[in-house]
Design a protein around this motif. Structure first.
Motif, PDB file in Angstrom:
ATOM      1  N   THR A 103      -8.221  12.066   9.219  1.00 36.85           N
ATOM      2  CA  THR A 103      -8.571  10.688   9.652  1.00 36.85           C
ATOM      3  C   THR A 103     -10.242  10.444   9.653  1.00 36.85           C
ATOM      4  OG1 THR A 103      -8.421  10.778  11.756  1.00 36.85           O
ATOM      5  CG2 THR A 103      -6.499  10.272  10.668  1.00 36.85           C
ATOM      6  N   ASP A 104     -10.939  10.934   8.776  1.00 34.92           N
ATOM      7  CA  ASP A 104     -12.145  11.129   8.813  1.00 34.92           C
ATOM      8  C   ASP A 104     -13.101   9.710   8.389  1.00 34.92           C
ATOM      9  OD1 ASP A 104     -12.104  11.643   6.259  1.00 34.92           O
ATOM     10  OD2 ASP A 104     -13.372  13.255   6.387  1.00 34.92           O
ATOM     11  N   THR A 105     -12.324   8.962   8.020  1.00 39.79           N
ATOM     12  CA  THR A 105     -12.802   7.523   7.688  1.00 39.79           C
ATOM     13  C   THR A 105     -11.844   6.493   8.394  1.00 39.79           C
ATOM     14  OG1 THR A 105     -11.535   7.104   5.741  1.00 39.79           O
ATOM     15  CG2 THR A 105     -13.675   8.038   5.293  1.00 39.79           C
ATOM     16  N   LEU A 106     -12.565   5.125   8.660  1.00 39.55           N
ATOM     17  CA  LEU A 106     -11.780   4.105   9.309  1.00 39.55           C
ATOM     18  C   LEU A 106     -10.537   3.744   8.469  1.00 39.55           C
ATOM     19  CD1 LEU A 106     -11.242   1.788  11.293  1.00 39.55           C
ATOM     20  CD2 LEU A 106     -12.601   0.507   9.774  1.00 39.55           C
ATOM     21  N   ALA A 107     -10.491   3.914   7.169  1.00 39.62           N
ATOM     22  CA  ALA A 107      -9.509   3.572   6.259  1.00 39.62           C
ATOM     23  C   ALA A 107      -8.414   4.475   6.599  1.00 39.62           C
ATOM     24  CB  ALA A 107     -10.112   3.549   4.828  1.00 39.62           C
ATOM     25  N   LEU A 108      -8.799   5.722   6.416  1.00 41.68           N
ATOM     26  CA  LEU A 108      -7.648   6.799   6.608  1.00 41.68           C
ATOM     27  C   LEU A 108      -7.102   6.654   8.292  1.00 41.68           C
ATOM     28  CD1 LEU A 108      -9.403   9.620   4.772  1.00 41.68           C
ATOM     29  CD2 LEU A 108      -7.101   8.811   4.450  1.00 41.68           C
ATOM     30  N   GLY A 109      -7.760   6.548   9.186  1.00 44.68           N
ATOM     31  CA  GLY A 109      -7.389   6.081  10.451  1.00 44.68           C
ATOM     32  C   GLY A 109      -6.455   5.165  10.727  1.00 44.68           C
ATOM     33  N   LEU A 110      -6.811   3.939  10.191  1.00 44.80           N
ATOM     34  CA  LEU A 110      -5.841   2.847   9.996  1.00 44.80           C
ATOM     35  C   LEU A 110      -4.376   3.289   9.271  1.00 44.80           C
ATOM     36  CD1 LEU A 110      -8.220   0.082   9.227  1.00 44.80           C
ATOM     37  CD2 LEU A 110      -7.334   0.516  11.248  1.00 44.80           C
ATOM     38  N   LEU A 111      -4.641   3.661   8.143  1.00 46.97           N
ATOM     39  CA  LEU A 111      -3.444   4.162   7.282  1.00 46.97           C
ATOM     40  C   LEU A 111      -2.427   5.091   8.128  1.00 46.97           C
ATOM     41  CD1 LEU A 111      -4.975   4.407   3.689  1.00 46.97           C
ATOM     42  CD2 LEU A 111      -3.297   2.795   4.533  1.00 46.97           C
ATOM     43  N   ILE A 112      -2.969   6.092   8.678  1.00 51.38           N
ATOM     44  CA  ILE A 112      -2.209   7.113   9.306  1.00 51.38           C
ATOM     45  C   ILE A 112      -1.552   6.620  10.590  1.00 51.38           C
ATOM     46  CG2 ILE A 112      -2.397   9.267  10.558  1.00 51.38           C
ATOM     47  CD1 ILE A 112      -4.213  10.170   8.084  1.00 51.38           C
ATOM     48  N   GLU A 113      -2.230   5.718  11.269  1.00 51.58           N
ATOM     49  CA  GLU A 113      -1.705   5.234  12.511  1.00 51.58           C
ATOM     50  C   GLU A 113      -0.534   4.169  11.977  1.00 51.58           C
ATOM     51  OE1 GLU A 113      -4.101   3.909  16.485  1.00 51.58           O
ATOM     52  OE2 GLU A 113      -4.032   2.429  15.081  1.00 51.58           O
ATOM     53  N   ALA A 114      -1.049   3.241  11.025  1.00 52.21           N
ATOM     54  CA  ALA A 114       0.181   2.353  10.474  1.00 52.21           C
ATOM     55  C   ALA A 114       1.402   3.073  10.148  1.00 52.21           C
ATOM     56  CB  ALA A 114      -0.573   1.408   9.479  1.00 52.21           C
ATOM     57  N   GLN A 115       1.119   4.141   9.407  1.00 52.51           N
ATOM     58  CA  GLN A 115       2.274   4.835   8.828  1.00 52.51           C
ATOM     59  C   GLN A 115       3.183   5.230   9.921  1.00 52.51           C
ATOM     60  OE1 GLN A 115       0.940   8.153   6.366  1.00 52.51           O
ATOM     61  NE2 GLN A 115       3.244   8.649   5.951  1.00 52.51           N
ATOM     62  N   GLY A 116       2.597   5.711  11.172  1.00 55.15           N
ATOM     63  CA  GLY A 116       3.379   6.095  12.089  1.00 55.15           C
ATOM     64  C   GLY A 116       3.817   5.004  12.955  1.00 55.15           C
ATOM     65  N   MET A 117       3.532   3.874  12.764  1.00 55.15           N
ATOM     66  CA  MET A 117       4.305   2.693  13.432  1.00 55.15           C
ATOM     67  C   MET A 117       5.368   1.943  12.439  1.00 55.15           C
ATOM     68  SD  MET A 117       1.039   0.868  15.746  1.00 55.15           S
ATOM     69  CE  MET A 117       0.052   0.211  14.085  1.00 55.15           C
ATOM     70  N   GLY A 118       5.600   2.257  11.297  1.00 52.68           N
ATOM     71  CA  GLY A 118       6.236   1.946  10.578  1.00 52.68           C
ATOM     72  C   GLY A 118       5.737   0.613   9.586  1.00 52.68           C
ATOM     73  N   VAL A 119       4.657   0.527   9.682  1.00 54.06           N
ATOM     74  CA  VAL A 119       4.042  -0.813   8.962  1.00 54.06           C
ATOM     75  C   VAL A 119       4.063  -0.615   7.478  1.00 54.06           C
ATOM     76  CG1 VAL A 119       1.687  -1.900   8.183  1.00 54.06           C
ATOM     77  CG2 VAL A 119       2.334  -1.089  10.803  1.00 54.06           C
ATOM     78  N   PRO A 120       4.748  -1.402   6.576  1.00 51.79           N
ATOM     79  CA  PRO A 120       4.851  -1.203   5.087  1.00 51.79           C
ATOM     80  C   PRO A 120       3.310  -1.058   4.517  1.00 51.79           C
ATOM     81  CG  PRO A 120       6.040  -2.952   6.133  1.00 51.79           C
ATOM     82  CD  PRO A 120       5.162  -2.661   7.057  1.00 51.79           C
ATOM     83  N   ILE A 121       3.402  -0.115   3.687  1.00 49.66           N
ATOM     84  CA  ILE A 121       2.038   0.342   3.070  1.00 49.66           C
ATOM     85  C   ILE A 121       2.154   0.560   1.413  1.00 49.66           C
ATOM     86  CG2 ILE A 121       0.098   1.805   3.025  1.00 49.66           C
ATOM     87  CD1 ILE A 121       0.879   2.940   5.922  1.00 49.66           C
ATOM     88  N   ALA A 122       1.432  -0.113   0.611  1.00 50.38           N
ATOM     89  CA  ALA A 122       1.623   0.373  -0.742  1.00 50.38           C
ATOM     90  C   ALA A 122       0.211   0.855  -1.251  1.00 50.38           C
ATOM     91  CB  ALA A 122       1.896  -0.709  -1.496  1.00 50.38           C
ATOM     92  N   ALA A 123       0.284   1.909  -2.136  1.00 51.44           N
ATOM     93  CA  ALA A 123      -1.139   2.471  -2.660  1.00 51.44           C
ATOM     94  C   ALA A 123      -1.039   2.326  -4.230  1.00 51.44           C
ATOM     95  CB  ALA A 123      -1.136   4.018  -2.158  1.00 51.44           C
ATOM     96  N   VAL A 124      -2.137   2.038  -4.677  1.00 50.65           N
ATOM     97  CA  VAL A 124      -2.484   2.015  -6.319  1.00 50.65           C
ATOM     98  C   VAL A 124      -3.495   2.842  -6.415  1.00 50.65           C
ATOM     99  CG1 VAL A 124      -2.428   0.472  -8.039  1.00 50.65           C
ATOM    100  CG2 VAL A 124      -1.913  -0.525  -5.937  1.00 50.65           C
ATOM    101  N   PRO A 125      -3.215   4.090  -6.901  1.00 55.87           N
ATOM    102  CA  PRO A 125      -4.251   5.069  -7.294  1.00 55.87           C
ATOM    103  C   PRO A 125      -4.921   4.534  -8.572  1.00 55.87           C
ATOM    104  CG  PRO A 125      -2.290   6.217  -6.817  1.00 55.87           C
ATOM    105  CD  PRO A 125      -2.093   4.690  -6.839  1.00 55.87           C
ATOM    106  N   TYR A 126      -6.486   4.609  -8.730  1.00 59.51           N
ATOM    107  CA  TYR A 126      -7.133   4.459  -9.937  1.00 59.51           C
ATOM    108  C   TYR A 126      -8.079   5.545 -10.117  1.00 59.51           C
ATOM    109  CZ  TYR A 126      -9.989   1.880 -13.594  1.00 59.51           C
ATOM    110  OH  TYR A 126     -10.667   1.362 -14.616  1.00 59.51           O
ATOM    111  N   THR A 127      -7.723   6.437 -10.986  1.00 60.03           N
ATOM    112  CA  THR A 127      -8.930   7.335 -11.265  1.00 60.03           C
ATOM    113  C   THR A 127      -9.012   7.914 -12.816  1.00 60.03           C
ATOM    114  OG1 THR A 127      -9.457   9.564 -10.598  1.00 60.03           O
ATOM    115  CG2 THR A 127      -7.095   9.274 -11.084  1.00 60.03           C
ATOM    116  N   ASN A 128      -9.432   9.013 -13.301  1.00 55.77           N
ATOM    117  CA  ASN A 128      -9.552   9.100 -14.573  1.00 55.77           C
ATOM    118  C   ASN A 128      -8.640  10.212 -14.829  1.00 55.77           C
ATOM    119  OD1 ASN A 128     -11.021  11.977 -14.296  1.00 55.77           O
ATOM    120  ND2 ASN A 128     -12.663  10.774 -14.028  1.00 55.77           N
ATOM    121  N   GLU A 129      -8.137  10.540 -16.193  1.00 52.73           N
ATOM    122  CA  GLU A 129      -7.178  11.718 -16.540  1.00 52.73           C
ATOM    123  C   GLU A 129      -7.603  12.996 -16.090  1.00 52.73           C
ATOM    124  OE1 GLU A 129      -7.121  10.542 -20.515  1.00 52.73           O
ATOM    125  OE2 GLU A 129      -8.837  11.813 -21.056  1.00 52.73           O
TER     126      GLU A 129
END
Ligand code: FMN
Length: 193
Positions: A103-129
């Protein structure tokens, strides 16, 4: 237009989390689509994601400041609580750290906390091959999926691109894909554990 609303008629709040990819330059398109679906939208970026976005324009568009860093002790929350979160674009770095609970960024802290609270989360990765070929990335996507995160990834969403071409391909990105994964996400997912 009908859209995600709470029982008392308030618009539900979606956190759009943008990571360090050139696709983040265009995250305003996602904000626009989400608002048309009825979401109240707040944008959060990772520190690297912040290099790509226009904070002033996104704040104007959403009516909320763009947050990137943890607040200082004693500071008040400036964003309303999230009813759902959408990580788009999600980098390899953030996906891997999320899957091991860092959780070393705010984004990760929010995600990990939200996951523990059962908040619905979607993730769309974008990267190269090349980056996507790392085995840890695939394992992380699998783990997140097993934990209830709606992972939107594969050729049916967006084809992986050669290194150095991500910026050029951003125009063809299907911004609706992550939102579609959250449709019907009125029920909380069971917290991990
Ligand atoms: C110009 C540029 C483009 C990048 N594009 C991507 C990308 O599309 N996907 C990705 O996973 N990483 C990409 N990276 C690497 C990430 O920015 C880097 O791994 C960073 O640490 C991600 O941090 P974050 O996950 O906290 O946003 C890019 C880096 C640069 C400098």
């Amino acid at each position: 237009m009908s859209g995600p609303e709470t029982a008392n008629g308030h618009r539900r709040v979606l956190y759009v989390i943008a990571c360090g990819s050139p696709l983040a330059r265009h995250v305003g398109r996602l904000v626009d689509l989400a608002q048309r679906e009825g979401w109240a939208v707040c944008v959060v970026t990772t520190p690297d994601g912040a290099k790509f976005v226009d904070r002033t324009e996104l704040a104007r568009q959403t009516g909320h400041p763009v947050r990137t860093h943890y607040k200082n002790p004693g500071d008040l929350d400036v964003l309303p609580p999230a009813d759902a979160m959408l990580v788009c674009p999600a980098t390899v770095n953030t996906i891997n750290k999320w899957a091991v609970g860092i959780t070393d960024t705010l984004a990760l802290g929010l995600l990990i906390e939200a996951q523990g609270m059962g908040v619905p989360i979607a993730a769309v990765p974008y990267t190269n091959e090349a980056m996507a070929a790392h085995p840890a990335f695939r394992a992380s996507l699998d783990r997140l999926g097993q934990w209830g995160v709606r992972v939107v990834f594969g050729d049916h969403v967006v084809r992986l691109h050669p290194p150095g071409t991500g910026e050029r391909r951003a125009d063809a990105f299907p911004w609706d894909a992550g939102l579609a994964a959250l449709r019907g996400a009125d029920r909380p997912v069971a917290p991990v554990g």
